[in-house]
Motif scaffolding. Structure first.
Motif, PDB file in Angstrom:
ATOM      1  N   ILE A  81     -24.964  41.836  34.251  1.00 43.96           N
ATOM      2  CA  ILE A  81     -25.601  41.884  35.548  1.00 43.96           C
ATOM      3  C   ILE A  81     -26.277  40.618  35.773  1.00 43.96           C
ATOM      4  N   CYS A  82     -26.468  39.969  36.891  1.00 42.80           N
ATOM      5  CA  CYS A  82     -26.808  38.806  37.305  1.00 42.80           C
ATOM      6  C   CYS A  82     -27.707  38.775  38.403  1.00 42.80           C
ATOM      7  N   LEU A  83     -27.568  39.901  39.403  1.00 46.03           N
ATOM      8  CA  LEU A  83     -28.221  39.941  40.606  1.00 46.03           C
ATOM      9  C   LEU A  83     -29.573  40.734  40.550  1.00 46.03           C
ATOM     10  N   LYS A  84     -30.779  40.217  41.406  1.00 46.96           N
ATOM     11  CA  LYS A  84     -31.667  41.181  41.447  1.00 46.96           C
ATOM     12  C   LYS A  84     -32.366  40.987  42.981  1.00 46.96           C
ATOM     13  N   THR A  85     -33.106  41.683  43.375  1.00 51.82           N
ATOM     14  CA  THR A  85     -33.676  41.644  44.683  1.00 51.82           C
ATOM     15  C   THR A  85     -35.004  40.836  44.436  1.00 51.82           C
ATOM     16  N   LYS A  86     -35.469  39.987  45.429  1.00 44.19           N
ATOM     17  CA  LYS A  86     -36.739  39.196  45.268  1.00 44.19           C
ATOM     18  C   LYS A  86     -37.598  40.233  45.309  1.00 44.19           C
ATOM     19  N   ASP A  87     -38.516  39.890  44.429  1.00 42.08           N
ATOM     20  CA  ASP A  87     -39.766  40.965  43.891  1.00 42.08           C
ATOM     21  C   ASP A  87     -39.439  42.131  43.437  1.00 42.08           C
ATOM     22  N   GLY A  88     -38.298  42.245  42.876  1.00 44.09           N
ATOM     23  CA  GLY A  88     -37.881  43.510  42.372  1.00 44.09           C
ATOM     24  C   GLY A  88     -37.901  44.822  43.051  1.00 44.09           C
ATOM     25  N   GLY A  89     -38.206  45.834  42.668  1.00 45.61           N
ATOM     26  CA  GLY A  89     -37.945  47.051  43.059  1.00 45.61           C
ATOM     27  C   GLY A  89     -39.132  47.126  44.498  1.00 45.61           C
ATOM     28  N   ALA A  90     -40.157  46.493  44.175  1.00 46.86           N
ATOM     29  CA  ALA A  90     -41.216  46.620  45.461  1.00 46.86           C
ATOM     30  C   ALA A  90     -40.712  45.723  46.544  1.00 46.86           C
ATOM     31  N   GLY A  91     -40.039  44.697  46.268  1.00 42.21           N
ATOM     32  CA  GLY A  91     -39.267  43.850  47.383  1.00 42.21           C
ATOM     33  C   GLY A  91     -38.546  44.674  48.095  1.00 42.21           C
ATOM     34  N   LEU A  92     -37.533  45.449  47.122  1.00 40.58           N
ATOM     35  CA  LEU A  92     -36.272  46.163  47.771  1.00 40.58           C
ATOM     36  C   LEU A  92     -36.806  47.365  48.949  1.00 40.58           C
ATOM     37  N   VAL A  93     -37.912  47.983  48.322  1.00 38.28           N
ATOM     38  CA  VAL A  93     -38.804  48.870  49.166  1.00 38.28           C
ATOM     39  C   VAL A  93     -39.128  48.251  50.554  1.00 38.28           C
ATOM     40  N   ASP A  94     -39.875  46.997  50.329  1.00 38.19           N
ATOM     41  CA  ASP A  94     -40.323  46.415  51.522  1.00 38.19           C
ATOM     42  C   ASP A  94     -39.029  46.370  52.387  1.00 38.19           C
ATOM     43  N   PHE A  95     -38.019  45.687  51.924  1.00 38.01           N
ATOM     44  CA  PHE A  95     -37.026  45.512  52.858  1.00 38.01           C
ATOM     45  C   PHE A  95     -36.370  46.806  53.509  1.00 38.01           C
ATOM     46  N   HIS A  96     -36.134  47.736  52.836  1.00 42.21           N
ATOM     47  CA  HIS A  96     -35.917  49.041  53.418  1.00 42.21           C
ATOM     48  C   HIS A  96     -36.757  49.613  54.502  1.00 42.21           C
ATOM     49  N   GLN A  97     -38.000  49.448  54.345  1.00 43.98           N
ATOM     50  CA  GLN A  97     -38.963  50.020  55.230  1.00 43.98           C
ATOM     51  C   GLN A  97     -39.023  49.208  56.612  1.00 43.98           C
ATOM     52  N   LYS A  98     -38.873  47.737  56.332  1.00 43.25           N
ATOM     53  CA  LYS A  98     -38.723  46.850  57.644  1.00 43.25           C
ATOM     54  C   LYS A  98     -37.111  47.231  58.226  1.00 43.25           C
ATOM     55  N   ALA A  99     -36.147  47.254  57.403  1.00 43.76           N
ATOM     56  CA  ALA A  99     -35.069  47.544  58.218  1.00 43.76           C
ATOM     57  C   ALA A  99     -34.967  48.735  58.735  1.00 43.76           C
ATOM     58  N   ALA A 100     -35.580  49.870  58.321  1.00 45.26           N
ATOM     59  CA  ALA A 100     -35.594  51.248  59.013  1.00 45.26           C
ATOM     60  C   ALA A 100     -36.290  51.042  60.605  1.00 45.26           C
ATOM     61  N   LYS A 101     -37.618  50.270  60.540  1.00 41.80           N
ATOM     62  CA  LYS A 101     -38.390  50.086  61.521  1.00 41.80           C
ATOM     63  C   LYS A 101     -37.524  49.374  62.796  1.00 41.80           C
ATOM     64  N   SER A 102     -36.890  48.364  62.159  1.00 44.92           N
ATOM     65  CA  SER A 102     -35.982  47.438  63.306  1.00 44.92           C
ATOM     66  C   SER A 102     -34.880  48.217  63.755  1.00 44.92           C
ATOM     67  N   HIS A 103     -34.242  49.197  63.041  1.00 49.62           N
ATOM     68  CA  HIS A 103     -33.264  50.047  63.719  1.00 49.62           C
ATOM     69  C   HIS A 103     -33.627  51.286  64.025  1.00 49.62           C
ATOM     70  N   GLY A 104     -34.903  51.551  64.429  1.00 52.34           N
ATOM     71  CA  GLY A 104     -35.323  52.568  65.082  1.00 52.34           C
ATOM     72  C   GLY A 104     -35.048  53.896  64.223  1.00 52.34           C
ATOM     73  N   ILE A 105     -35.336  53.667  62.929  1.00 47.65           N
ATOM     74  CA  ILE A 105     -35.127  55.133  62.166  1.00 47.65           C
ATOM     75  C   ILE A 105     -36.755  55.546  61.839  1.00 47.65           C
ATOM     76  N   GLU A 106     -36.788  56.933  62.393  1.00 45.88           N
ATOM     77  CA  GLU A 106     -38.009  57.117  61.872  1.00 45.88           C
ATOM     78  C   GLU A 106     -38.224  57.759  60.565  1.00 45.88           C
ATOM     79  N   VAL A 107     -39.553  57.811  59.934  1.00 43.29           N
ATOM     80  CA  VAL A 107     -39.669  58.090  58.745  1.00 43.29           C
ATOM     81  C   VAL A 107     -41.221  58.909  58.797  1.00 43.29           C
ATOM     82  N   LEU A 108     -40.945  60.224  58.137  1.00 45.77           N
ATOM     83  CA  LEU A 108     -42.096  60.986  58.076  1.00 45.77           C
ATOM     84  C   LEU A 108     -42.372  60.922  56.464  1.00 45.77           C
ATOM     85  N   TYR A 109     -43.436  60.721  55.958  1.00 38.42           N
ATOM     86  CA  TYR A 109     -43.909  60.627  54.717  1.00 38.42           C
ATOM     87  C   TYR A 109     -44.712  62.142  54.564  1.00 38.42           C
ATOM     88  N   SER A 110     -45.145  62.478  53.291  1.00 36.54           N
ATOM     89  CA  SER A 110     -46.128  63.705  52.903  1.00 36.54           C
ATOM     90  C   SER A 110     -45.233  64.779  53.778  1.00 36.54           C
TER      91      SER A 110
END
Length: 525
Positions: A155-184
């Motif tokens: 292993i040598c690769l990690k995401t910037k800011d670890g798991g929290a950074g990966l989740v932040d990326f995914h949420q922003k990418a979803a928004k920019s691609h018009g993906i709707e997200v329903l929590y709860s």
């Protein structure tokens, strides 16, 4: 991006993803690039728990690669001068496969494993092309020896800011691609009309039900590690004592829906899981999103681990940490009261990673002598002070004997250095096969650990090429039903190569998203 306004009794989409961790978001992103239709992701957790277990990871991705030159263009934390100080050998696909085969003792699904390995490099570069920032994991996957950063264990690769950074990326990418997200929004039932092919999911918001009509669905809602009932049922009653390392929402509910209502085929190691040495003082039933992965206690190769009766019970140096940390939690849980003590002297302490052993996160117990340390540990659960001291003395004597026979051997934490407890004059019943340093430089330090369960290994059988879910009734792929992430069974058994979980989620999440979108487009929804 998220909505909890239940102003509808039914809705429709082209692709529905259940589960909002790395695998689910990768599926949503891939689907959005293959369909002009509506892509909807639902998750049982509230926004404050977004990301599932992904949030609690260190963001490590195991990938086959051709060495530093193959990865440099992905990295945000390596300049030209730093690059000159890095030792990073190529990690070819064949070596990745050998590691997977070795740590699972050959029990993994061979086609599934090959897809994981062969797609690993490409999926990392795909994520980078979408804006995910990767770094070299200097703090977790390299030791600086003789002025050079030596990466180890595949292993040598990690995401910037670890798991929290990966989740932040995914949420922003979803928004920019018009993906709707329903929590709860937990899924309560899944049904498939065999005549029309339509899939109907009954979901819930604020206690009220509504239906979602879709042509294709991706199941990515995690395993059952958060359910004490299912852990006990599939893994044994002693697993009730384990700490839940991540989200409290992975209770196996969607897994059960797939098995019971879609008649999906179960497969894999239902008695196995990813389980690490975990801070004994950590919360019991879920992770702490502030402390997150820092409760992991993976410094055991630098010292020794003793149970509450003062005895060692596993070989702390049997392999590089990346190939053992996911199984040693199980070994700790099997001990009396499911707890143990990690022990170091000052030679080992200085190599411990600060994010796992920093003041304010972990309770450290110190002693100027081993007898003083053992005395203090009596108040922390140690039952036999004399046995503890005898174990340490016996270990030290065996280390000294090995050194006498191998005076030129050099300690190196980045390789299997063969510094051992075994020699022609002294052996231990449970050896320490590598990195066996004598505990003789005071003050000494101990940390109490338990077992932290990360994710379960049992899951659904899928087609390795498409991530389509296999039917238990006839062995065919269920049309329009796909699966990714921790719900996939057959890939890991008893253990896993560190960093493979996020890679698996991305590889099969991407496959599932593409497959679901193409299926929906072909069906005209």
């Amino acid at each position: 991006m998220s909505s909890n306004n239940n102003s509808f009794t039914s809705t429709a989409c082209s692709v529905l993803i259940i589960g909002g961790g790395n695998a689910g978001f990768c599926a949503a992103l891939a689907a959005s690039q293959k369909t002009s239709g509506r892509v909807l992701l639902i998750d049982a957790c509230p926004p404050s728990w977004a990301g599932g277990n992904t949030y609690f990871t260190a963001g490590a991705f195991r990938t086959a690669h051709g060495g530093l030159d193959d990865l440099l263009h992905l990295l945000s934390n390596v300049d030209s001068e730093t690059a000159k100080t890095i030792d990073l050998a190529a990690y070819p696909e064949e070596e990745f496969l050998r590691d997977l085969d070795r740590v699972t003792r050959g029990q993994y699904d061979k086609e599934l494993g090959r897809e994981l390995v062969e797609e690993s490099n490409g999926v990392v570069k795909w994520l980078a092309s979408q804006g995910l920032i990767f770094e070299l994991s200097f703090n977790r996957q390299a030791y600086k020896v003789d002025g050079r950063y030596k990466f180890f264990g595949g292993i040598c690769l990690k995401t910037k800011d670890g798991g929290a950074g990966l989740v932040d990326f995914h949420q922003k990418a979803a928004k920019s691609h018009g993906i709707e997200v329903l929590y709860s929004t937990p899924a309560r039932s899944i049904s498939k009309n065999t005549e029309t092919g339509h899939i109907t999911v009954t979901a819930e918001q604020e206690g009220e039900s509504f239906t979602i009509q879709t042509k294709s669905i991706v199941l990515a809602a995690g395993g059952f590690e958060s359910s004490t009932t299912l852990r006990s049922q599939h893994m044994g009653s002693h697993w009730e004592k384990a700490h839940v390392r991540g989200t409290p929402y992975n209770k196996g509910e969607v897994l059960s829906l797939a098995l019971d209502q879609l008649k999906a085929k179960p497969t894999g190691d239902w008695g196995g899981c990813h389980a690490v040495a975990w801070d004994a003082n950590a919360p019991k039933d879920c992770g702490d999103r502030q402390v997150s992965n820092e409760f992991t206690k993976s410094g055991y190769p630098l010292g020794i681990t003793l149970n509450i009766h003062g005895l060692r019970f596993f070989d702390e140096g049997s392999d590089l940490r990346n190939y053992t940390y996911a199984k040693f939690g199980r070994a700790i849980l099997a001990q009396p009261e499911g707890e143990a003590f990690q022990i170091w002297d000052q030679k080992g302490v200085k190599w411990l990673r600060s994010e796992e052993y920093r003041d304010g996160v972990v309770e450290k117990i110190h002693g100027d002598t081993m007898e003083e340390l053992a005395g203090k540990l009596l108040a922390k659960g140690l039952k036999d002070k004399e046995a503890f001291i005898r174990t340490v003395e016996g270990y030290n004597n065996s280390v000294y004997a090995h050194r006498n026979e191998h005076p030129d051997a050099k300690w190196d934490p980045a390789i299997l250095d063969t510094l051992s407890t075994q020699s022609s004059t002294s052996t231990l019943e449970i050896p320490k096969s590598n990195w066996a340093l004598p505990l003789d430089k005071a003050p000494f330090m101990a940390v109490k650990v338990g077992c932290g369960v990360t994710f379960t290994f049992g899951g659904l059988a899928i087609d390795p090429k498409t991530a389509g879910v296999i039917s238990a009734e006839d062995g065919s792929v269920i049309p329009g039903v796909f699966c990714a992430g921790e719900m996939v069974g057959g890939l890991f058994y008893e253990n896993y190569p560190g960093g493979s979980g996020l890679t698996s989620g991305a590889v099969f999440g991407r496959k599932a998203g593409i497959g679901a979108a193409v299926f929906a487009e072909e069906k005209g929804l």
